[in-house]
Design a protein around this motif. Structure first.
Motif, PDB file in Angstrom:
ATOM      1  N   VAL A 187       0.839  -1.202   0.000  1.00 38.04           N
ATOM      2  CA  VAL A 187       0.000   0.000   0.000  1.00 38.04           C
ATOM      3  C   VAL A 187       0.874   1.252   0.000  1.00 38.04           C
ATOM      4  O   VAL A 187       0.654   2.186  -0.779  1.00 38.04           O
ATOM      5  CB  VAL A 187      -0.944   0.003   1.240  1.00 38.04           C
ATOM      6  CG1 VAL A 187      -1.500   1.391   1.506  1.00 38.04           C
ATOM      7  CG2 VAL A 187      -2.065  -0.997   1.040  1.00 38.04           C
ATOM      8  N   VAL A 188       1.900   1.254   0.855  1.00 35.92           N
ATOM      9  CA  VAL A 188       2.775   2.424   0.974  1.00 35.92           C
ATOM     10  C   VAL A 188       3.482   2.698  -0.356  1.00 35.92           C
ATOM     11  O   VAL A 188       3.469   3.830  -0.866  1.00 35.92           O
ATOM     12  CB  VAL A 188       3.812   2.212   2.105  1.00 35.92           C
ATOM     13  CG1 VAL A 188       4.924   3.244   2.031  1.00 35.92           C
ATOM     14  CG2 VAL A 188       3.118   2.261   3.459  1.00 35.92           C
TER      15      VAL A 188
ATOM     16  N   PRO B  43      -5.085   5.189   6.401  1.00 36.05           N
ATOM     17  CA  PRO B  43      -4.001   6.067   6.861  1.00 36.05           C
ATOM     18  C   PRO B  43      -2.654   5.787   6.187  1.00 36.05           C
ATOM     19  O   PRO B  43      -1.917   6.723   5.881  1.00 36.05           O
ATOM     20  CB  PRO B  43      -3.924   5.812   8.366  1.00 36.05           C
ATOM     21  CG  PRO B  43      -4.796   4.659   8.654  1.00 36.05           C
ATOM     22  CD  PRO B  43      -5.747   4.499   7.524  1.00 36.05           C
ATOM     23  N   TYR B  44      -2.362   4.514   5.923  1.00 39.91           N
ATOM     24  CA  TYR B  44      -1.077   4.200   5.276  1.00 39.91           C
ATOM     25  C   TYR B  44      -1.026   4.799   3.869  1.00 39.91           C
ATOM     26  O   TYR B  44      -0.018   5.383   3.462  1.00 39.91           O
ATOM     27  CB  TYR B  44      -0.863   2.686   5.220  1.00 39.91           C
ATOM     28  CG  TYR B  44      -0.773   2.063   6.585  1.00 39.91           C
ATOM     29  CD1 TYR B  44       0.371   2.243   7.372  1.00 39.91           C
ATOM     30  CD2 TYR B  44      -1.832   1.348   7.120  1.00 39.91           C
ATOM     31  CE1 TYR B  44       0.442   1.700   8.646  1.00 39.91           C
ATOM     32  CE2 TYR B  44      -1.766   0.804   8.394  1.00 39.91           C
ATOM     33  CZ  TYR B  44      -0.623   0.981   9.148  1.00 39.91           C
ATOM     34  OH  TYR B  44      -0.542   0.457  10.405  1.00 39.91           O
ATOM     35  N   ALA B  45      -2.132   4.634   3.138  1.00 29.92           N
ATOM     36  CA  ALA B  45      -2.176   5.164   1.776  1.00 29.92           C
ATOM     37  C   ALA B  45      -2.093   6.693   1.786  1.00 29.92           C
ATOM     38  O   ALA B  45      -1.335   7.302   1.029  1.00 29.92           O
ATOM     39  CB  ALA B  45      -3.452   4.704   1.079  1.00 29.92           C
ATOM     40  N   THR B  46      -2.849   7.317   2.696  1.00 27.99           N
ATOM     41  CA  THR B  46      -2.867   8.782   2.766  1.00 27.99           C
ATOM     42  C   THR B  46      -1.497   9.339   3.122  1.00 27.99           C
ATOM     43  O   THR B  46      -0.989  10.245   2.451  1.00 27.99           O
ATOM     44  CB  THR B  46      -3.858   9.256   3.856  1.00 27.99           C
ATOM     45  OG1 THR B  46      -5.117   8.665   3.600  1.00 27.99           O
ATOM     46  CG2 THR B  46      -3.991  10.754   3.854  1.00 27.99           C
ATOM     47  N   LEU B  47      -0.897   8.807   4.169  1.00 24.29           N
ATOM     48  CA  LEU B  47       0.391   9.352   4.621  1.00 24.29           C
ATOM     49  C   LEU B  47       1.480   9.114   3.574  1.00 24.29           C
ATOM     50  O   LEU B  47       2.318   9.986   3.337  1.00 24.29           O
ATOM     51  CB  LEU B  47       0.798   8.745   5.968  1.00 24.29           C
ATOM     52  CG  LEU B  47      -0.122   9.071   7.145  1.00 24.29           C
ATOM     53  CD1 LEU B  47       0.485   8.573   8.447  1.00 24.29           C
ATOM     54  CD2 LEU B  47      -0.393  10.550   7.251  1.00 24.29           C
ATOM     55  N   ALA B  48       1.453   7.933   2.929  1.00 26.94           N
ATOM     56  CA  ALA B  48       2.454   7.658   1.900  1.00 26.94           C
ATOM     57  C   ALA B  48       2.274   8.613   0.726  1.00 26.94           C
ATOM     58  O   ALA B  48       3.241   9.187   0.218  1.00 26.94           O
ATOM     59  CB  ALA B  48       2.343   6.207   1.443  1.00 26.94           C
TER      60      ALA B  48
END
Lengths: 235, 100
Positions: A187-188, B43-48
């Motif tokens: 995802v990251v 949150p992981y997708a947004t922050l990345a």
């Protein structure tokens, strides 16, 4: 509600956010006074809005005396991502939590505060949020004030390096989990790649940063939840 | 001529409603595993997405920012605290900016 230790923990976790906010809002303070706002107006906007992209973009509309509907629509579009974040946080707090603390937590739904809150281990306690929000909002208001009052006498070198604080913090939030969970790592990386494409590709790069974050988040998180749904446990 | 204060009020109201509506209206635990998974990944997708590539432009110098980015990755993977990672990447940028 949590106890005093939760509050203190919130304050401590807010320090990196505070540093990053001072750097960003300092720039806002300078631009706001250049757009004709008084120091008081600039700080008032920062404390009532607590949002970077929305505030920066509003200045042009204020200068050109745009209509209120246009201003409302712009803020809605740029800040729509907070709705997604607020939904995620609603699952993180106790379901019987009354309205008042919910309204308090809502004030501090920003990218950074959300990031720290959403990935906090366990249930989100209002007092932890209040600690987090108060120090962050203080940094946001203080930076605005300093930028508006003394924007041109602070050493640029110092302001420049503070800009890294927020992103360093984001990486510290997401990478430990990504390291141990493959779907999170996927995802990251996908989100970073997609955001890079949106940032530089023709046509796509004209999409506002607020919308870009929404689009990338929804596509990547939706794909991940199809491919690797979480196990039915209490996490 | 609209006053600055009325603009600030419009902005504040719109932004606050966006933040407050889901938090106050959604009061039950979402049971659907698909939606739960989606919210888990958000949150992981947004922050990345917010971090990269924005981090490269976060300071005045892209080389310095890149060094700060690498520093943050290394320290974050070693599970250092938020504050340590944030402060160290700022310090690295400050030092690199002295030389470039």
């Amino acid at each position: 509600m949590g106890n005093f230790n939760d509050f203190k923990k919130g304050i401590k976790d807010a320090i990196p956010i505070c540093l990053g906010y001072i750097a960003v809002s300092f720039a806002f303070g300078i631009q706001a006074t250049e757009a004709g706002l008084s120091v008081f107006q600039a700080v008032l906007m920062s404390l009532t809005n607590l949002t970077s992209a929305g505030q920066f973009s509003s200045l042009e509309l204020i200068v050109t005396q745009a209509g209120f509907a246009e201003m409302a629509l712009l803020q809605f579009v740029i800040n729509l991502r907070y709705m997604l974040m607020s939904t995620a946080l609603s699952q993180k707090i106790a379901s019987k939590l009354p309205t008042f603390p919910r309204l308090g937590i809502a004030y501090g739904v920003t990218d950074e505060i959300f990031g720290v809150s959403a990935l906090y281990k366990g249930e989100l306690k209002p007092l932890y949020s209040y600690g987090l929000i108060s120090i962050s909002a203080f940094g946001w208001g203080m930076g605005t004030f300093l930028g508006a009052v003394a924007g041109h006498i602070m050493p640029q070198r110092l302001i420049s390096c503070l800009g890294l604080a927020i992103y360093g913090m984001f990486l510290a939030i997401i990478l430990p989990e990504a390291k141990v969970k493959k779907p999170v790592m996927a995802v990251v990386i996908s989100a970073m790649v997609m955001s890079t494409i949106f940032n530089y590709a023709p046509v796509l790069s004209s999409i506002s940063s607020g919308f870009r974050i929404i689009i990338v988040t929804v596509i990547v998180a939706a794909a991940a939840s199809f491919i690797a749904p979480i196990k039915e446990t209490n996490n | 001529m609209h006053s600055v204060y009325s603009y600030i009020l419009v902005m504040a109201v719109v932004t606050y409603l966006i933040r407050a509506i889901p938090l106050t209206l959604i009061r039950t635990e979402i049971k659907n595993n698909y939606i739960k998974s989606f919210l888990y990944y958000v949150p992981y997708a947004t922050l990345a997405a917010m971090t990269f590539p924005a981090i490269l432009h976060a300071s005045d110098n892209m080389i310095a920012s890149t060094c700060g980015f690498i520093t943050a990755i290394i320290l974050a993977i070693k599970n250092k605290s938020l504050l340590t990672v944030a402060v160290c990447s700022c310090v690295v940028v400050f030092i690199v900016e002295l030389f470039v």
